[in-house]
Design a protein around this motif. Structure first.
Motif, PDB file in Angstrom:
ATOM      1  N   ASP A 193       5.662  30.475 -25.743  1.00  0.00           N
ATOM      2  CA  ASP A 193       4.225  31.278 -25.349  1.00  0.00           C
ATOM      3  C   ASP A 193       3.148  30.215 -25.220  1.00  0.00           C
ATOM      4  OD1 ASP A 193       5.371  33.745 -25.905  1.00  0.00           O
ATOM      5  OD2 ASP A 193       4.881  34.052 -27.849  1.00  0.00           O
TER       6      ASP A 193
ATOM      7  N   VAL B  17       4.410  38.585 -24.577  1.00  0.00           N
ATOM      8  CA  VAL B  17       4.639  37.402 -25.848  1.00  0.00           C
ATOM      9  C   VAL B  17       6.198  37.758 -26.039  1.00  0.00           C
ATOM     10  CG1 VAL B  17       4.389  39.300 -27.322  1.00  0.00           C
ATOM     11  CG2 VAL B  17       4.109  37.118 -28.206  1.00  0.00           C
TER      12      VAL B  17
ATOM     13  N   LYS C 159       8.843  38.072 -28.508  1.00  0.00           N
ATOM     14  CA  LYS C 159       8.993  38.872 -29.819  1.00  0.00           C
ATOM     15  C   LYS C 159      10.489  39.095 -30.034  1.00  0.00           C
ATOM     16  CE  LYS C 159       5.795  42.019 -30.642  1.00  0.00           C
ATOM     17  NZ  LYS C 159       4.931  43.278 -30.698  1.00  0.00           N
TER      18      LYS C 159
ATOM     19  N   TYR D 178      11.059  37.384 -33.856  1.00  0.00           N
ATOM     20  CA  TYR D 178      10.097  38.178 -34.805  1.00  0.00           C
ATOM     21  C   TYR D 178      10.590  39.645 -35.040  1.00  0.00           C
ATOM     22  CZ  TYR D 178       5.920  40.675 -36.494  1.00  0.00           C
ATOM     23  OH  TYR D 178       5.263  41.335 -37.387  1.00  0.00           O
ATOM     24  N   GLU D 179      10.939  40.301 -33.826  1.00  0.00           N
ATOM     25  CA  GLU D 179      11.520  41.905 -34.081  1.00  0.00           C
ATOM     26  C   GLU D 179      12.855  42.091 -34.604  1.00  0.00           C
ATOM     27  OE1 GLU D 179      11.007  43.319 -30.274  1.00  0.00           O
ATOM     28  OE2 GLU D 179       8.900  44.069 -30.445  1.00  0.00           O
TER      29      GLU D 179
ATOM     30  N   TYR E  73      -0.494  36.733 -35.557  1.00  0.00           N
ATOM     31  CA  TYR E  73      -0.478  36.357 -34.118  1.00  0.00           C
ATOM     32  C   TYR E  73       0.256  37.296 -33.139  1.00  0.00           C
ATOM     33  CZ  TYR E  73       1.969  33.873 -30.288  1.00  0.00           C
ATOM     34  OH  TYR E  73       2.298  33.560 -29.088  1.00  0.00           O
ATOM     35  N   TYR E  74       1.063  37.945 -33.792  1.00  0.00           N
ATOM     36  CA  TYR E  74       1.910  39.135 -32.921  1.00  0.00           C
ATOM     37  C   TYR E  74       1.037  40.495 -32.917  1.00  0.00           C
ATOM     38  CZ  TYR E  74       6.022  36.513 -32.680  1.00  0.00           C
ATOM     39  OH  TYR E  74       6.945  35.254 -32.427  1.00  0.00           O
ATOM     40  N   ASP E  75       0.110  40.753 -33.839  1.00  0.00           N
ATOM     41  CA  ASP E  75      -0.967  41.618 -33.669  1.00  0.00           C
ATOM     42  C   ASP E  75      -1.935  41.497 -32.774  1.00  0.00           C
ATOM     43  OD1 ASP E  75       0.632  43.326 -35.267  1.00  0.00           O
ATOM     44  OD2 ASP E  75      -0.691  42.866 -37.231  1.00  0.00           O
TER      45      ASP E  75
ATOM     46  N   VAL F 161      -1.933  40.109 -29.893  1.00  0.00           N
ATOM     47  CA  VAL F 161      -1.473  40.282 -28.522  1.00  0.00           C
ATOM     48  C   VAL F 161      -2.113  41.501 -28.007  1.00  0.00           C
ATOM     49  CG1 VAL F 161       0.424  40.675 -26.857  1.00  0.00           C
ATOM     50  CG2 VAL F 161       0.460  39.132 -28.554  1.00  0.00           C
TER      51      VAL F 161
ATOM     52  N   ASN G 295      -1.342  30.670 -32.343  1.00  0.00           N
ATOM     53  CA  ASN G 295       0.037  30.046 -31.871  1.00  0.00           C
ATOM     54  C   ASN G 295       0.020  28.550 -32.200  1.00  0.00           C
ATOM     55  OD1 ASN G 295       1.629  28.306 -29.969  1.00  0.00           O
ATOM     56  ND2 ASN G 295       2.128  30.371 -29.435  1.00  0.00           N
TER      57      ASN G 295
END
Length: 219
Positions: A62, A112, A114, A117-118, A141-143, A145, A212
């Motif tokens: 990323d 991104v 993920k 993470y997912e 971080y993922y939110d 995006v 990041n």
């Protein structure tokens, strides 16, 4: 009397032996529980380590993509700024305007990574991370995006409006754009909005890049 004393001593010795046996059993059970607990904790720590490493691997990819996008989009912003300054120039016609149109029509999209993470969320392994500050940083971080998505979607929408003005004159074979196009307020406003949106989108890319690199430093 001596017989009673001997019986009493034997009974005390028997009780002492039973007490030692019981103590050994208790110590054995305690050690077994501790070993099981240590083993379970060790397995959890290994799972957490794998989750962290896989997320870190995604973050590095990323970071590389975000740096590329920021560089490209900053170059586009500079060209847009020059184009705005040239809008009142009567020589901004034909090929010159076509070139600007091509610059404006280049879009960017950050996807991104993920996967790790997912997967960690779906398996529940993400919740094994005991460091709540770290887990919150990962979530943030993922939110984050979603903020980038807003400006990317807005760019596409505005480019559609902008292209309605330009397609007729360039894709239908006409060599020049009429004066009326450059006096059209909707056209000029759309041009300005694309420019401002570009700056905001770059700012969100930079903010996401900051999140990041901060996250990488603690993983």
């Amino acid at each position: 009397m001596w017989n009673k004393l001997i019986v009493l001593l034997k009974r005390q010795a028997w009780l002492g032996d039973k007490f030692i046996d019981l103590l050994i059993v208790i110590i054995g059970i305690t050690i077994a529980f501790q070993l099981n607990e240590w083993k379970a904790k060790s397995i959890e720590e290994k799972k957490v380590g794998v989750v962290k490493n896989e997320i870190l691997s995604d973050l590095k990819l990323d970071e590389k993509e975000l740096n590329r996008l920021i560089n490209n989009q900053q170059n586009k912003l500079i060209k847009l700024e020059r184009a705005i300054e040239m809008l009142d120039d009567t020589t901004l016609r034909g090929q010159k305007f076509f070139n600007i149109h091509q610059v404006i029509y280049t879009t960017s999209y950050f996807e991104v990574r993920k996967r790790a993470y997912e997967y960690a969320l779906n398996t529940g392994e993400f919740y094994l991370i005991s460091d709540k500050e770290l887990s919150n940083k990962i979530i943030n971080y993922y939110d984050g995006v979603s903020h980038v998505d807003f400006y990317e979607d807005n760019e596409v929408e505005r480019l559609g409006i902008f292209n309605e003005f330009c397609t007729e004159y360039f894709l239908l074979g006409k060599e020049d754009a009429p004066e009326s196009l450059f006096r059209n307020k909707k056209f000029l406003n759309t041009f300005q909005i694309i420019y401002y949106n570009q700056g905001l989108k770059i700012a969100e890319y930079k903010n996401l890049l900051k999140l990041n690199t901060e996250l990488q430093s603690v993983l």
